[in-house]
Scaffold this motif. Sequence first.
Motif, PDB file in Angstrom:
ATOM      1  N   ASP A   1       0.867  -1.172   0.000  1.00 28.31           N
ATOM      2  CA  ASP A   1       0.000   0.000   0.000  1.00 28.31           C
ATOM      3  C   ASP A   1       0.906   1.225   0.000  1.00 28.31           C
ATOM      4  OD1 ASP A   1      -1.757   2.049   0.436  1.00 28.31           O
ATOM      5  OD2 ASP A   1      -2.613   1.254   2.287  1.00 28.31           O
ATOM      6  N   PHE A   2       0.899   1.961  -1.115  1.00 23.49           N
ATOM      7  CA  PHE A   2       1.818   3.082  -1.249  1.00 23.49           C
ATOM      8  C   PHE A   2       1.205   4.423  -0.839  1.00 23.49           C
ATOM      9  CE2 PHE A   2       4.205  -0.066  -3.636  1.00 23.49           C
ATOM     10  CZ  PHE A   2       5.479   0.186  -3.142  1.00 23.49           C
ATOM     11  N   HIS A   3       0.289   4.386   0.123  1.00 25.67           N
ATOM     12  CA  HIS A   3      -0.223   5.632   0.721  1.00 25.67           C
ATOM     13  C   HIS A   3      -1.129   5.250   1.885  1.00 25.67           C
ATOM     14  CE1 HIS A   3      -1.941   9.929   0.110  1.00 25.67           C
ATOM     15  NE2 HIS A   3      -2.327   9.487   1.302  1.00 25.67           N
ATOM     16  N   VAL A   4      -0.616   5.358   3.102  1.00 29.66           N
ATOM     17  CA  VAL A   4      -1.430   4.999   4.261  1.00 29.66           C
ATOM     18  C   VAL A   4      -1.157   5.958   5.412  1.00 29.66           C
ATOM     19  CG1 VAL A   4       0.272   3.346   5.158  1.00 29.66           C
ATOM     20  CG2 VAL A   4      -2.140   3.089   5.770  1.00 29.66           C
ATOM     21  N   HIS A   5      -2.223   6.253   6.177  1.00 30.84           N
ATOM     22  CA  HIS A   5      -2.131   7.085   7.372  1.00 30.84           C
ATOM     23  C   HIS A   5      -2.333   6.193   8.603  1.00 30.84           C
ATOM     24  CE1 HIS A   5      -2.503  10.958   5.155  1.00 30.84           C
ATOM     25  NE2 HIS A   5      -3.236  10.229   4.331  1.00 30.84           N
ATOM     26  N   VAL A   6      -1.404   6.256   9.533  1.00 30.58           N
ATOM     27  CA  VAL A   6      -1.558   5.490  10.772  1.00 30.58           C
ATOM     28  C   VAL A   6      -1.531   6.384  12.014  1.00 30.58           C
ATOM     29  CG1 VAL A   6      -0.887   3.215   9.944  1.00 30.58           C
ATOM     30  CG2 VAL A   6       0.890   4.846  10.559  1.00 30.58           C
ATOM     31  N   ARG A   7      -1.601   7.698  11.792  1.00 29.85           N
ATOM     32  CA  ARG A   7      -1.842   8.670  12.860  1.00 29.85           C
ATOM     33  C   ARG A   7      -0.812   8.600  13.990  1.00 29.85           C
ATOM     34  NH1 ARG A   7      -4.535  11.395   9.207  1.00 29.85           N
ATOM     35  NH2 ARG A   7      -6.710  10.784   8.900  1.00 29.85           N
ATOM     36  N   GLN A   8      -1.247   8.981  15.204  1.00 29.88           N
ATOM     37  CA  GLN A   8      -0.352   9.017  16.356  1.00 29.88           C
ATOM     38  C   GLN A   8      -1.172   8.799  17.624  1.00 29.88           C
ATOM     39  OE1 GLN A   8      -0.123  13.480  14.969  1.00 29.88           O
ATOM     40  NE2 GLN A   8       1.427  13.157  16.536  1.00 29.88           N
ATOM     41  N   GLY A   9      -0.484   8.564  18.743  1.00 34.59           N
ATOM     42  CA  GLY A   9      -1.169   8.362  20.013  1.00 34.59           C
ATOM     43  C   GLY A   9      -2.020   7.112  20.038  1.00 34.59           C
ATOM     44  N   LYS A  10      -3.164   7.208  20.716  1.00 32.86           N
ATOM     45  CA  LYS A  10      -4.045   6.052  20.866  1.00 32.86           C
ATOM     46  C   LYS A  10      -4.584   5.563  19.525  1.00 32.86           C
ATOM     47  CE  LYS A  10      -5.513   7.114  25.599  1.00 32.86           C
ATOM     48  NZ  LYS A  10      -6.656   7.430  26.491  1.00 32.86           N
ATOM     49  N   MET A  11      -4.834   6.484  18.601  1.00 35.88           N
ATOM     50  CA  MET A  11      -5.305   6.073  17.284  1.00 35.88           C
ATOM     51  C   MET A  11      -4.245   5.239  16.575  1.00 35.88           C
ATOM     52  SD  MET A  11      -7.748   6.045  15.046  1.00 35.88           S
ATOM     53  CE  MET A  11      -8.900   7.410  15.287  1.00 35.88           C
TER      54      MET A  11
ATOM     55  N   VAL B   1     -18.194  -7.169   6.831  1.00 35.87           N
ATOM     56  CA  VAL B   1     -17.293  -6.187   7.438  1.00 35.87           C
ATOM     57  C   VAL B   1     -17.898  -5.675   8.739  1.00 35.87           C
ATOM     58  CG1 VAL B   1     -16.113  -3.979   7.128  1.00 35.87           C
ATOM     59  CG2 VAL B   1     -16.420  -5.526   5.177  1.00 35.87           C
ATOM     60  N   LYS B   2     -17.109  -5.725   9.802  1.00 36.27           N
ATOM     61  CA  LYS B   2     -17.609  -5.306  11.102  1.00 36.27           C
ATOM     62  C   LYS B   2     -17.900  -3.808  11.129  1.00 36.27           C
ATOM     63  CE  LYS B   2     -14.672  -5.348  14.532  1.00 36.27           C
ATOM     64  NZ  LYS B   2     -13.624  -5.809  15.500  1.00 36.27           N
ATOM     65  N   GLY B   3     -18.753  -3.418  12.070  1.00 36.91           N
ATOM     66  CA  GLY B   3     -19.207  -2.034  12.117  1.00 36.91           C
ATOM     67  C   GLY B   3     -18.155  -1.045  12.554  1.00 36.91           C
ATOM     68  N   THR B   4     -17.414  -1.356  13.621  1.00 36.06           N
ATOM     69  CA  THR B   4     -16.377  -0.438  14.093  1.00 36.06           C
ATOM     70  C   THR B   4     -15.190  -1.217  14.647  1.00 36.06           C
ATOM     71  OG1 THR B   4     -17.306  -0.274  16.335  1.00 36.06           O
ATOM     72  CG2 THR B   4     -18.047   1.359  14.720  1.00 36.06           C
ATOM     73  N   PHE B   5     -14.073  -0.511  14.758  1.00 40.44           N
ATOM     74  CA  PHE B   5     -12.884  -1.033  15.422  1.00 40.44           C
ATOM     75  C   PHE B   5     -12.623  -0.146  16.640  1.00 40.44           C
ATOM     76  CE2 PHE B   5     -12.614  -2.667  11.200  1.00 40.44           C
ATOM     77  CZ  PHE B   5     -11.959  -3.886  11.310  1.00 40.44           C
ATOM     78  N   LYS B   6     -12.441  -0.774  17.796  1.00 47.23           N
ATOM     79  CA  LYS B   6     -12.311  -0.029  19.043  1.00 47.23           C
ATOM     80  C   LYS B   6     -10.947  -0.262  19.680  1.00 47.23           C
ATOM     81  CE  LYS B   6     -17.274  -0.355  20.063  1.00 47.23           C
ATOM     82  NZ  LYS B   6     -18.289  -0.798  21.062  1.00 47.23           N
ATOM     83  N   GLY B   7     -10.387   0.818  20.225  1.00 41.65           N
ATOM     84  CA  GLY B   7      -9.147   0.747  20.978  1.00 41.65           C
ATOM     85  C   GLY B   7      -9.307   1.463  22.295  1.00 41.65           C
ATOM     86  N   ASP B   8      -8.207   1.871  22.872  1.00 42.17           N
ATOM     87  CA  ASP B   8      -8.214   2.568  24.149  1.00 42.17           C
ATOM     88  C   ASP B   8      -8.716   4.003  23.953  1.00 42.17           C
ATOM     89  OD1 ASP B   8      -7.806   3.549  26.671  1.00 42.17           O
ATOM     90  OD2 ASP B   8      -5.617   3.543  26.556  1.00 42.17           O
ATOM     91  N   GLY B   9     -10.012   4.197  24.141  1.00 44.76           N
ATOM     92  CA  GLY B   9     -10.577   5.534  24.027  1.00 44.76           C
ATOM     93  C   GLY B   9     -10.839   6.013  22.617  1.00 44.76           C
ATOM     94  N   VAL B  10     -10.641   5.163  21.618  1.00 45.92           N
ATOM     95  CA  VAL B  10     -10.899   5.552  20.227  1.00 45.92           C
ATOM     96  C   VAL B  10     -11.738   4.482  19.538  1.00 45.92           C
ATOM     97  CG1 VAL B  10      -8.899   7.031  19.901  1.00 45.92           C
ATOM     98  CG2 VAL B  10      -8.684   4.581  19.522  1.00 45.92           C
ATOM     99  N   GLU B  11     -12.542   4.929  18.582  1.00 50.93           N
ATOM    100  CA  GLU B  11     -13.387   4.019  17.811  1.00 50.93           C
ATOM    101  C   GLU B  11     -13.497   4.562  16.396  1.00 50.93           C
ATOM    102  OE1 GLU B  11     -17.833   1.903  18.127  1.00 50.93           O
ATOM    103  OE2 GLU B  11     -17.288   3.594  19.423  1.00 50.93           O
ATOM    104  N   VAL B  12     -13.285   3.696  15.411  1.00 53.96           N
ATOM    105  CA  VAL B  12     -13.347   4.110  14.013  1.00 53.96           C
ATOM    106  C   VAL B  12     -14.234   3.160  13.232  1.00 53.96           C
ATOM    107  CG1 VAL B  12     -11.088   5.217  14.028  1.00 53.96           C
ATOM    108  CG2 VAL B  12     -11.257   2.810  13.432  1.00 53.96           C
TER     109      VAL B  12
END
Length: 354
Positions: A12-22, A328-339
Amino acid sequence: MSDEIILPAPADFHVHVRQGKMCELVTAQVAKGGVRTAYVMPNLVPPLTSTQAVLAYKAELERIDPSVEWLMTLYLHPDVTPDEIRRAAKAGIRGVKSYPRGVTTNSNSGIEDYGVYYPVFKAMEEEGMVLNLHGEVPSDAEKNISILNAEVHFLAHLEKLAKDFPKLSIVLEHATTSSAISTVTSLPSNVACSITAHHLHLTIDEVAPQPHHYCKPLAKEPKDRKALQEAVSSGNPKFFLGSDSAPHPLSSKSPGIMAEDGHVSACAAGVYTSPILIPLVATLLESFGALDKLESFVSGNGRRFYGIPPKDGQQLRLRRTKGDDGLVKGTFKGDGVEVMPFWAGKKLGWEIVE
Protein backbone atom coordinates in the motif's frame (compact mmCIF):
# COMPACT_ATOMS: atom_id res chain seq x y z
CA MET A 1 -12.34 -18.31 -12.34
CA SER A 2 -10.42 -19.78 -9.44
CA ASP A 3 -11.76 -19.62 -5.90
CA GLU A 4 -8.27 -18.90 -4.59
CA ILE A 5 -5.63 -16.27 -5.39
CA ILE A 6 -2.00 -16.09 -4.24
CA LEU A 7 -0.42 -12.62 -4.29
CA PRO A 8 3.29 -11.84 -3.81
CA ALA A 9 3.60 -9.36 -0.93
CA PRO A 10 0.86 -6.72 -1.45
CA ALA A 11 1.96 -3.14 -0.88
CA ASP A 12 0.00 0.00 0.00
CA PHE A 13 1.82 3.08 -1.25
CA HIS A 14 -0.22 5.63 0.72
CA VAL A 15 -1.43 5.00 4.26
CA HIS A 16 -2.13 7.08 7.37
CA VAL A 17 -1.56 5.49 10.77
CA ARG A 18 -1.84 8.67 12.86
CA GLN A 19 -0.35 9.02 16.36
CA GLY A 20 -1.17 8.36 20.01
CA LYS A 21 -4.05 6.05 20.87
CA MET A 22 -5.31 6.07 17.28
CA CYS A 23 -1.90 4.89 16.09
CA GLU A 24 -1.94 2.00 18.55
CA LEU A 25 -5.31 0.89 17.16
CA VAL A 26 -4.89 1.31 13.41
CA THR A 27 -1.23 0.38 12.89
CA ALA A 28 -1.97 -3.22 13.78
CA GLN A 29 -4.80 -3.30 11.22
CA VAL A 30 -2.51 -2.68 8.24
CA ALA A 31 -1.16 -6.24 8.18
CA LYS A 32 -4.60 -7.66 8.96
CA GLY A 33 -5.81 -6.09 5.73
CA GLY A 34 -3.20 -8.07 3.80
CA VAL A 35 -0.48 -5.43 3.35
CA ARG A 36 3.19 -6.39 3.73
CA THR A 37 4.75 -3.02 2.79
CA ALA A 38 3.22 0.33 3.75
CA TYR A 39 4.26 3.80 2.59
CA VAL A 40 3.46 6.10 5.51
CA MET A 41 2.25 9.69 5.30
CA PRO A 42 3.94 12.42 7.41
CA ASN A 43 1.04 14.81 8.16
CA LEU A 44 1.14 14.42 11.93
CA VAL A 45 0.88 17.18 14.52
CA PRO A 46 3.50 18.60 14.27
CA PRO A 47 4.36 17.44 10.73
CA LEU A 48 7.40 15.23 10.19
CA THR A 49 9.91 17.70 8.74
CA SER A 50 13.19 16.19 9.96
CA THR A 51 14.98 12.91 9.48
CA GLN A 52 15.18 12.48 13.24
CA ALA A 53 11.41 12.86 13.68
CA VAL A 54 10.66 10.44 10.85
CA LEU A 55 12.98 7.77 12.25
CA ALA A 56 11.43 8.13 15.71
CA TYR A 57 7.98 7.63 14.18
CA LYS A 58 9.19 4.61 12.23
CA ALA A 59 10.55 3.06 15.45
CA GLU A 60 7.12 3.52 17.03
CA LEU A 61 5.40 1.75 14.13
CA GLU A 62 7.92 -1.09 14.23
CA ARG A 63 7.27 -1.46 17.96
CA ILE A 64 3.54 -1.84 17.34
CA ASP A 65 3.89 -4.18 14.36
CA PRO A 66 7.36 -5.31 13.23
CA SER A 67 5.87 -7.62 10.60
CA VAL A 68 5.20 -4.75 8.18
CA GLU A 69 7.90 -3.06 6.09
CA TRP A 70 7.30 0.61 6.95
CA LEU A 71 8.49 3.04 4.26
CA MET A 72 8.75 6.59 5.50
CA THR A 73 8.32 10.11 4.11
CA LEU A 74 9.15 13.71 4.98
CA TYR A 75 6.58 16.52 4.92
CA LEU A 76 7.54 19.23 2.40
CA HIS A 77 8.12 22.37 4.47
CA PRO A 78 10.66 25.22 4.75
CA ASP A 79 12.58 23.08 7.26
CA VAL A 80 13.18 20.49 4.53
CA THR A 81 16.35 21.74 2.87
CA PRO A 82 18.63 20.04 0.33
CA ASP A 83 20.91 19.05 3.20
CA GLU A 84 17.95 17.49 5.02
CA ILE A 85 17.10 15.58 1.85
CA ARG A 86 20.59 14.13 1.75
CA ARG A 87 20.37 13.13 5.43
CA ALA A 88 16.99 11.54 4.84
CA ALA A 89 18.20 9.58 1.82
CA LYS A 90 21.14 8.17 3.78
CA ALA A 91 18.72 7.14 6.54
CA GLY A 92 16.54 5.21 4.08
CA ILE A 93 13.62 7.63 3.94
CA ARG A 94 11.95 7.02 0.58
CA GLY A 95 10.07 10.18 -0.30
CA VAL A 96 8.73 13.64 0.41
CA LYS A 97 5.02 14.43 0.53
CA SER A 98 3.72 17.78 -0.73
CA TYR A 99 0.45 19.16 0.63
CA PRO A 100 -0.97 22.40 -0.73
CA ARG A 101 -1.79 24.59 2.24
CA GLY A 102 -5.13 23.88 3.87
CA VAL A 103 -6.58 21.38 1.40
CA THR A 104 -6.80 18.31 3.66
CA THR A 105 -6.17 16.90 7.15
CA ASN A 106 -3.22 18.54 8.95
CA SER A 107 -2.14 20.51 5.87
CA ASN A 108 -1.97 23.96 7.46
CA SER A 109 1.82 23.80 7.13
CA GLY A 110 1.54 22.94 3.44
CA ILE A 111 3.13 24.80 0.57
CA GLU A 112 1.91 27.69 -1.58
CA ASP A 113 4.72 28.01 -4.14
CA TYR A 114 6.43 25.01 -5.74
CA GLY A 115 9.19 27.19 -7.20
CA VAL A 116 10.59 27.86 -3.74
CA TYR A 117 11.37 24.15 -3.42
CA TYR A 118 13.21 23.63 -6.71
CA PRO A 119 16.58 23.21 -4.91
CA VAL A 120 14.92 20.54 -2.74
CA PHE A 121 13.49 18.77 -5.78
CA LYS A 122 16.92 18.85 -7.43
CA ALA A 123 18.46 17.21 -4.37
CA MET A 124 15.69 14.60 -4.40
CA GLU A 125 16.38 13.91 -8.07
CA GLU A 126 20.06 13.37 -7.27
CA GLU A 127 19.32 11.14 -4.27
CA GLY A 128 16.64 9.03 -5.97
CA MET A 129 13.83 10.07 -3.63
CA VAL A 130 10.18 10.17 -4.68
CA LEU A 131 8.03 13.30 -4.71
CA ASN A 132 4.47 12.47 -3.64
CA LEU A 133 1.93 15.11 -4.62
CA HIS A 134 -1.47 15.71 -3.06
CA GLY A 135 -2.97 16.79 -6.35
CA GLU A 136 -5.28 19.64 -5.44
CA VAL A 137 -5.09 23.42 -5.21
CA PRO A 138 -6.81 25.48 -2.50
CA SER A 139 -10.36 26.64 -3.14
CA ASP A 140 -10.68 30.16 -4.55
CA ALA A 141 -14.12 31.68 -5.12
CA GLU A 142 -12.82 34.39 -7.45
CA LYS A 143 -11.23 31.77 -9.70
CA ASN A 144 -14.21 29.38 -9.37
CA ILE A 145 -12.00 26.73 -7.77
CA SER A 146 -13.71 24.34 -5.36
CA ILE A 147 -13.20 20.81 -4.08
CA LEU A 148 -15.05 19.62 -7.19
CA ASN A 149 -12.40 20.89 -9.63
CA ALA A 150 -9.33 21.38 -7.40
CA GLU A 151 -7.59 18.32 -8.87
CA VAL A 152 -8.07 19.42 -12.48
CA HIS A 153 -6.59 22.83 -11.66
CA PHE A 154 -3.57 21.12 -10.10
CA LEU A 155 -2.57 19.18 -13.21
CA ALA A 156 -0.70 22.11 -14.75
CA HIS A 157 1.62 22.03 -11.71
CA LEU A 158 2.20 18.32 -12.27
CA GLU A 159 3.06 18.85 -15.92
CA LYS A 160 5.51 21.65 -15.11
CA LEU A 161 7.27 19.64 -12.38
CA ALA A 162 7.57 16.65 -14.70
CA LYS A 163 9.07 18.85 -17.41
CA ASP A 164 11.49 20.68 -15.09
CA PHE A 165 12.66 17.49 -13.30
CA PRO A 166 12.70 14.69 -15.88
CA LYS A 167 14.76 12.38 -13.65
CA LEU A 168 12.66 12.92 -10.50
CA SER A 169 10.23 10.13 -9.62
CA ILE A 170 6.84 11.79 -9.12
CA VAL A 171 3.59 10.24 -7.90
CA LEU A 172 0.25 11.96 -8.28
CA GLU A 173 -1.57 10.64 -5.23
CA HIS A 174 -5.15 9.32 -5.07
CA ALA A 175 -6.35 10.42 -8.52
CA THR A 176 -10.09 11.02 -8.81
CA THR A 177 -10.67 12.44 -12.29
CA SER A 178 -10.50 11.30 -15.88
CA SER A 179 -8.32 14.37 -16.53
CA ALA A 180 -5.76 13.15 -13.99
CA ILE A 181 -5.64 9.70 -15.56
CA SER A 182 -5.13 11.08 -19.06
CA THR A 183 -2.48 13.55 -17.87
CA VAL A 184 -0.45 10.90 -16.02
CA THR A 185 -0.74 8.57 -19.02
CA SER A 186 0.61 11.29 -21.31
CA LEU A 187 3.66 12.11 -19.17
CA PRO A 188 7.02 10.28 -19.21
CA SER A 189 7.73 7.14 -17.20
CA ASN A 190 9.08 9.06 -14.20
CA VAL A 191 5.47 10.06 -13.39
CA ALA A 192 3.09 7.54 -11.83
CA CYS A 193 -0.21 7.62 -9.99
CA SER A 194 -1.78 5.94 -6.98
CA ILE A 195 -5.47 5.00 -6.90
CA THR A 196 -7.50 4.23 -3.78
CA ALA A 197 -9.94 1.39 -3.29
CA HIS A 198 -12.79 3.69 -2.31
CA HIS A 199 -12.44 5.88 -5.40
CA LEU A 200 -12.87 2.76 -7.54
CA HIS A 201 -16.35 2.44 -6.03
CA LEU A 202 -17.65 5.85 -4.96
CA THR A 203 -19.09 8.76 -6.91
CA ILE A 204 -20.29 12.08 -5.55
CA ASP A 205 -23.78 10.59 -5.23
CA GLU A 206 -22.54 8.15 -2.57
CA VAL A 207 -20.53 10.81 -0.74
CA ALA A 208 -23.25 13.44 -0.30
CA PRO A 209 -25.47 11.47 2.13
CA GLN A 210 -22.70 9.57 3.97
CA PRO A 211 -20.03 11.33 6.10
CA HIS A 212 -17.93 8.15 6.20
CA HIS A 213 -17.51 8.44 2.42
CA TYR A 214 -16.20 12.01 2.63
CA CYS A 215 -12.52 12.35 1.81
CA LYS A 216 -10.05 14.64 0.08
CA PRO A 217 -9.92 14.59 -2.83
CA LEU A 218 -13.65 14.12 -3.18
CA ALA A 219 -15.04 11.30 -5.32
CA LYS A 220 -16.29 12.75 -8.58
CA GLU A 221 -18.65 11.78 -11.42
CA PRO A 222 -19.38 8.32 -12.85
CA LYS A 223 -17.20 9.10 -15.90
CA ASP A 224 -14.29 9.79 -13.56
CA ARG A 225 -14.80 6.54 -11.65
CA LYS A 226 -14.92 4.72 -14.98
CA ALA A 227 -11.58 6.28 -15.97
CA LEU A 228 -9.98 5.02 -12.74
CA GLN A 229 -11.39 1.55 -13.31
CA GLU A 230 -10.14 1.55 -16.90
CA ALA A 231 -6.67 2.61 -15.76
CA VAL A 232 -6.52 -0.42 -13.46
CA SER A 233 -8.05 -2.71 -16.08
CA SER A 234 -5.46 -1.62 -18.63
CA GLY A 235 -2.59 -2.97 -16.55
CA ASN A 236 -0.63 0.23 -17.27
CA PRO A 237 2.37 0.08 -14.88
CA LYS A 238 1.95 3.77 -14.03
CA PHE A 239 -1.07 2.96 -11.82
CA PHE A 240 -0.98 1.16 -8.48
CA LEU A 241 -2.63 0.90 -5.09
CA GLY A 242 -2.29 3.73 -2.61
CA SER A 243 -5.23 3.33 -0.25
CA ASP A 244 -5.12 6.76 1.44
CA SER A 245 -6.67 4.86 4.35
CA ALA A 246 -7.31 7.73 6.76
CA PRO A 247 -8.94 6.88 10.10
CA HIS A 248 -10.78 9.43 12.20
CA PRO A 249 -12.67 8.99 15.49
CA LEU A 250 -16.39 8.44 15.07
CA SER A 251 -17.03 11.83 16.65
CA SER A 252 -14.92 13.55 13.98
CA LYS A 253 -16.92 11.91 11.19
CA SER A 254 -20.24 13.14 12.66
CA PRO A 255 -20.67 16.77 11.61
CA GLY A 256 -22.95 19.21 13.37
CA ILE A 257 -22.20 18.20 16.97
CA MET A 258 -21.99 21.23 19.25
CA ALA A 259 -19.23 21.25 21.84
CA GLU A 260 -19.42 22.92 25.25
CA ASP A 261 -17.68 25.99 23.85
CA GLY A 262 -20.39 26.39 21.22
CA HIS A 263 -18.22 25.23 18.35
CA VAL A 264 -20.07 23.11 15.79
CA SER A 265 -17.93 20.34 14.35
CA ALA A 266 -17.20 19.83 10.68
CA CYS A 267 -16.78 16.41 9.10
CA ALA A 268 -13.18 15.16 8.97
CA ALA A 269 -11.93 14.10 5.54
CA GLY A 270 -10.90 10.47 5.30
CA VAL A 271 -12.04 6.94 4.44
CA TYR A 272 -10.67 4.05 6.50
CA THR A 273 -9.92 0.89 4.50
CA SER A 274 -6.77 -0.67 6.04
CA PRO A 275 -8.45 -3.57 7.94
CA ILE A 276 -10.10 -4.93 4.77
CA LEU A 277 -7.89 -3.49 2.07
CA ILE A 278 -6.72 -6.35 -0.15
CA PRO A 279 -9.99 -8.35 0.03
CA LEU A 280 -11.82 -5.09 -0.74
CA VAL A 281 -9.64 -4.37 -3.76
CA ALA A 282 -10.16 -7.92 -5.03
CA THR A 283 -13.93 -7.54 -4.61
CA LEU A 284 -13.97 -4.23 -6.45
CA LEU A 285 -11.73 -5.32 -9.31
CA GLU A 286 -13.87 -8.39 -9.86
CA SER A 287 -16.96 -6.16 -10.00
CA PHE A 288 -15.67 -4.40 -13.11
CA GLY A 289 -13.94 -7.37 -14.74
CA ALA A 290 -10.34 -6.64 -13.74
CA LEU A 291 -9.59 -9.39 -11.22
CA ASP A 292 -6.81 -10.60 -13.52
CA LYS A 293 -5.03 -7.27 -12.86
CA LEU A 294 -5.14 -7.64 -9.07
CA GLU A 295 -1.53 -8.82 -8.73
CA SER A 296 -0.07 -6.03 -10.86
CA PHE A 297 -2.17 -3.39 -9.11
CA VAL A 298 -1.43 -4.39 -5.50
CA SER A 299 1.91 -6.22 -5.77
CA GLY A 300 3.73 -5.39 -8.99
CA ASN A 301 3.41 -1.89 -10.42
CA GLY A 302 4.05 0.11 -7.27
CA ARG A 303 6.97 -2.02 -6.16
CA ARG A 304 8.63 -1.64 -9.54
CA PHE A 305 8.17 2.13 -9.57
CA TYR A 306 9.55 2.56 -6.05
CA GLY A 307 12.22 -0.10 -6.45
CA ILE A 308 10.95 -2.13 -3.47
CA PRO A 309 11.10 -5.85 -4.36
CA PRO A 310 8.91 -8.30 -2.45
CA LYS A 311 10.53 -10.33 0.28
CA ASP A 312 10.43 -14.11 0.48
CA GLY A 313 7.70 -15.65 2.58
CA GLN A 314 5.28 -12.71 2.26
CA GLN A 315 2.72 -14.20 -0.06
CA LEU A 316 -0.94 -13.51 0.65
CA ARG A 317 -3.61 -16.09 0.01
CA LEU A 318 -7.18 -15.04 -0.75
CA ARG A 319 -10.26 -17.22 -1.15
CA ARG A 320 -13.85 -16.54 -2.09
CA THR A 321 -16.19 -15.96 0.81
CA LYS A 322 -19.09 -18.31 1.44
CA GLY A 323 -22.28 -17.91 3.39
CA ASP A 324 -21.98 -15.20 6.02
CA ASP A 325 -18.18 -14.96 5.70
CA GLY A 326 -16.76 -11.64 4.60
CA LEU A 327 -19.16 -9.39 6.49
CA VAL A 328 -17.29 -6.19 7.44
CA LYS A 329 -17.61 -5.31 11.10
CA GLY A 330 -19.21 -2.03 12.12
CA THR A 331 -16.38 -0.44 14.09
CA PHE A 332 -12.88 -1.03 15.42
CA LYS A 333 -12.31 -0.03 19.04
CA GLY A 334 -9.15 0.75 20.98
CA ASP A 335 -8.21 2.57 24.15
CA GLY A 336 -10.58 5.53 24.03
CA VAL A 337 -10.90 5.55 20.23
CA GLU A 338 -13.39 4.02 17.81
CA VAL A 339 -13.35 4.11 14.01
CA MET A 340 -15.72 2.90 11.33
CA PRO A 341 -14.27 1.20 8.24
CA PHE A 342 -15.41 1.59 4.68
CA TRP A 343 -17.92 -1.08 3.59
CA ALA A 344 -19.17 -1.54 7.19
CA GLY A 345 -22.06 -3.98 7.28
CA LYS A 346 -21.49 -5.08 3.67
CA LYS A 347 -20.12 -8.38 2.45
CA LEU A 348 -16.75 -8.81 0.75
CA GLY A 349 -16.36 -11.33 -2.05
CA TRP A 350 -12.88 -12.35 -0.91
CA GLU A 351 -11.18 -13.03 2.42
CA ILE A 352 -7.65 -13.66 3.64
CA VAL A 353 -6.67 -17.23 4.41
CA GLU A 354 -4.77 -17.08 7.70
